[in-house]
Design an enzyme around this catalytic site. Structure first.
Site, mmCIF file in Angstrom:
data_model
loop_
_atom_site.group_PDB
_atom_site.id
_atom_site.type_symbol
_atom_site.label_atom_id
_atom_site.label_comp_id
_atom_site.label_asym_id
_atom_site.label_seq_id
_atom_site.Cartn_x
_atom_site.Cartn_y
_atom_site.Cartn_z
ATOM 1 C CG ASN A 1 46.676 46.296 39.563
ATOM 2 O OD1 ASN A 1 45.384 46.442 39.048
ATOM 3 N ND2 ASN A 1 46.929 45.748 40.768
ATOM 4 C CG ASP B 1 51.198 39.398 44.348
ATOM 5 O OD1 ASP B 1 50.218 39.012 44.988
ATOM 6 O OD2 ASP B 1 51.007 39.028 43.095
ATOM 7 C CE LYS C 1 57.368 65.306 44.573
ATOM 8 N NZ LYS C 1 57.342 66.511 43.689
ATOM 9 C CG PHE D 1 38.518 36.741 38.778
ATOM 10 C CD1 PHE D 1 37.429 36.401 39.486
ATOM 11 C CD2 PHE D 1 38.111 36.646 37.427
ATOM 12 C CE1 PHE D 1 35.963 36.651 39.224
ATOM 13 C CE2 PHE D 1 36.710 36.832 36.943
ATOM 14 C CZ PHE D 1 35.775 36.760 37.695
ATOM 15 C CE LYS E 1 48.058 32.698 40.359
ATOM 16 N NZ LYS E 1 47.817 33.980 39.574
ATOM 17 C CE LYS F 1 46.748 32.832 45.400
ATOM 18 N NZ LYS F 1 46.807 34.070 45.061
HETATM 19 O O1 PMT Z 1 39.036 45.179 36.794
HETATM 20 P P1 PMT Z 1 39.273 44.872 35.355
HETATM 21 O O2 PMT Z 1 39.804 46.073 34.591
HETATM 22 O O3 PMT Z 1 37.809 44.526 34.796
HETATM 23 O O4 PMT Z 1 39.916 43.638 34.917
HETATM 24 C C1 PMT Z 1 39.504 42.294 35.404
HETATM 25 C C2 PMT Z 1 40.737 41.779 36.011
HETATM 26 C C3 PMT Z 1 41.627 41.276 34.904
HETATM 27 C C4 PMT Z 1 41.523 42.272 37.057
HETATM 28 C C5 PMT Z 1 40.136 40.281 36.530
HETATM 29 O O5 PMT Z 1 39.414 39.620 35.803
HETATM 30 C C6 PMT Z 1 41.183 39.346 37.269
HETATM 31 O O6 PMT Z 1 41.786 38.484 36.406
HETATM 32 N N1 PMT Z 1 41.293 39.480 38.562
HETATM 33 C C7 PMT Z 1 42.528 38.881 39.419
HETATM 34 C C8 PMT Z 1 43.783 39.368 39.302
HETATM 35 C C9 PMT Z 1 44.825 38.949 39.981
HETATM 36 O O7 PMT Z 1 45.283 39.734 40.843
HETATM 37 O O8 PMT Z 1 45.120 37.831 39.768
HETATM 38 P P2 PMT Z 1 46.278 37.111 40.475
HETATM 39 O O9 PMT Z 1 46.659 35.851 39.786
HETATM 40 O O10 PMT Z 1 47.347 37.843 40.923
HETATM 41 O O11 PMT Z 1 45.654 36.710 42.122
HETATM 42 C C10 PMT Z 1 44.852 35.342 42.117
HETATM 43 C C11 PMT Z 1 43.540 35.538 43.051
HETATM 44 O O12 PMT Z 1 44.350 35.710 44.448
HETATM 45 C C12 PMT Z 1 42.575 36.734 42.848
HETATM 46 O O13 PMT Z 1 41.486 36.350 43.158
HETATM 47 C C13 PMT Z 1 43.313 37.855 43.848
HETATM 48 O O14 PMT Z 1 42.166 38.454 44.160
HETATM 49 C C14 PMT Z 1 43.808 37.160 44.938
HETATM 50 N N2 PMT Z 1 44.835 37.817 45.550
HETATM 51 C C15 PMT Z 1 45.971 38.034 45.022
HETATM 52 C C16 PMT Z 1 47.023 38.604 45.657
HETATM 53 C C17 PMT Z 1 46.819 38.972 47.108
HETATM 54 N N3 PMT Z 1 47.745 39.464 47.736
HETATM 55 N N4 PMT Z 1 45.623 38.585 47.797
HETATM 56 C C18 PMT Z 1 44.599 38.166 46.984
HETATM 57 O O15 PMT Z 1 43.561 37.814 47.660
#
Ligand code: PMT
Length: 402
Positions: free
Chosen positions: A210, A279, A289, A323, A337, A341
């Site tokens: 991403n 995810d 490849k 986040f 969330k 979580k």
């Molecule tokens: O890196 P930058 O370019 O500065 O951008 C910052 C950002 C947009 C990446 C950051 O501010 C942000 O929003 N990060 C969270 C991105 C994200 O994956 O969000 P989510 O809503 O999909 O996940 C929610 C939370 O679960 C997050 O804390 C994530 O780290 C966590 N997660 C998600 C999926 C997974 N398999 N394991 C996790 O721990």
């Protein structure tokens, strides 16, 4: 980090003036309000217009050209400054300052200011080692001035040795450290921060990922360290440099990030999950490849571990901060969330907003948390935002324990 800090940069005449242009640009980008004063010799190397463009302020060079008749320019600048940098500082300006000579805009301002003054010398190695220059530096040191020592390397005069103006990035880091909060509320605490994207391999040359640049996570790690925490930064692949005061653990996939976080989890006090973790990952990773076939192709995906949710189910004493990158109903989904979580706080990030989210230098977020906490933070640099978020959470936690 430097928002609302007022910095006067005195530029004196040496070949390193070109580096001072980059220095002023970086200080301005870091949020500082920068005003530049140049000597006549400095103007032989670079036009004031370059500094005006970088600082977006008037440049001063003539003691008698009073731009505003209601004030005396050098006294006004001297009083205005939170910090004065002399960069590059020639042997001449060092000598004048050591002897109290004030015969131009730079030296009159330097004698008039009560702000902290840092001097960054740049000159030929033999000049730097000259007994008179050494004497003048020792005198200024005694008088309370601070020095940013020149680095060693190739000098413009052809010599190799000590005399190069320190790199602008390093000077900016020193300035940020100088202004960073001196209270260390996270001293004795271990903070684990995840940052950046993950890469999920399809075959040896392709992967799913991403747009995360790591900037927000690196800013969170830097803020935690500057507030006194032992900071572990677990990062997916990014192209930015880690702050010097954190321990960097580099990982590639969601599974590697999960394992690296688990290794730190028992001894962590706070975990901040800024990373944009995949995810899904390809169910089968091809050893060779993948070859083009006629017609469409599809890749079967399987779920990765949700690291934050897993930590939420295991936490004992740890504070969990996640986040949430969202494109609509940001706060509503972030609250979902938070509960699902079992996190303590979620920082909701509308990634569709201009100047927010992936790859930007700024961000605007809403902090949601236990006890119905909901606080919006308008657009700020990611560095400034990280400090404000941590300070807010620390205060909420302290109030909660009262
Ligand atoms: O890196 P930058 O370019 O500065 O951008 C910052 C950002 C947009 C990446 C950051 O501010 C942000 O929003 N990060 C969270 C991105 C994200 O994956 O969000 P989510 O809503 O999909 O996940 C929610 C939370 O679960 C997050 O804390 C994530 O780290 C966590 N997660 C998600 C999926 C997974 N398999 N394991 C996790 O721990």
């Amino acid at each position: 980090m430097l928002t609302s800090k007022k910095i006067v940069v005195c530029v004196t005449g040496g070949i390193a003036v070109y580096k001072a242009v980059a220095l002023v640009s970086k200080l301005t980008q870091a949020g500082a309000n920068v005003k530049v004063i140049m000597t006549k010799s400095a103007m032989e190397f670079v036009q004031p217009l370059s500094f005006q463009a970088m600082s977006r302020n008037d440049v001063f060079f003539d003691t008698f050209d009073e731009k505003d008749s209601s004030v005396i320019a050098h006294i006004n600048l001297a009083d205005w400054a939170d910090l004065v940098l002399v960069a590059p500082a020639t042997a001449n300006v060092i000598g004048k300052l050591a002897h109290g000579i004030a015969d131009d805009m730079v030296t009159t301002t330097l004698l008039a200011t009560t702000a902290k003054v840092w001097i960054a010398p740049a000159m030929n190695v033999h000049m730097y080692e000259n007994a008179a220059v050494k004497r003048n530096i020792a005198q200024l040191d005694k008088d309370g001035y601070s020095f940013i020592e020149p680095s060693e390397g190739f000098l413009a005069c052809g010599y190799v040795g000590k005399g190069r103006l320190e790199e602008p990035e390093k000077i900016v880091q020193l300035v940020e450290d100088y202004f960073s909060p001196k209270e260390l509320p996270l001293k004795g605490q271990k903070v684990v921060v995840t940052a950046g994207p993950t890469r999920e391999r399809i075959d040896p040359v392709r992967f799913l990922t991403n747009f995360s640049s790591g900037k927000m996570g690196y800013a969170m790690a830097s803020a935690a360290a500057s507030l006194g925490a032992e900071t572990i930064l677990i990062s997916g692949p990014v192209s930015i440099e880690a702050p010097s005061n954190v321990k960097l653990v580099s990982v590639e996939s969601a599974q590697e990030m999960y394992e690296a976080v688990l290794e730190q989890f028992d001894t962590a006090n706070i975990v901040i999950k800024t990373a944009a973790v995949a995810d899904y990952r390809p169910k089968d990773v091809h050893a060779q490849k993948m070859k083009k076939q006629p017609g469409d192709a599809s890749i079967a995906l399987e779920r990765t571990t949700d690291i934050l949710a897993d930590l939420g189910s295991k936490k004992t004493h740890q504070l969990l901060i996640g986040f949430a990158a969202e494109t609509n109903d940001v706060v509503h989904y972030a609250k979902g969330k938070l509960a699902k979580k079992n996190a303590d706080y979620i920082i909701a990030n509308d990634v569709t907003e201009a100047g927010s989210g992936f790859g930007t230098d700024t961000n605007a977020v809403t902090l949601v948390g236990k006890n119905n906490v909901e606080k919006h933070f308008p657009h700020l640099s990611k560095k400034e935002l990280a400090i404000q978020l941590l300070q807010t959470i620390i205060k909420l936690e302290t109030d909660d324990k009262k």
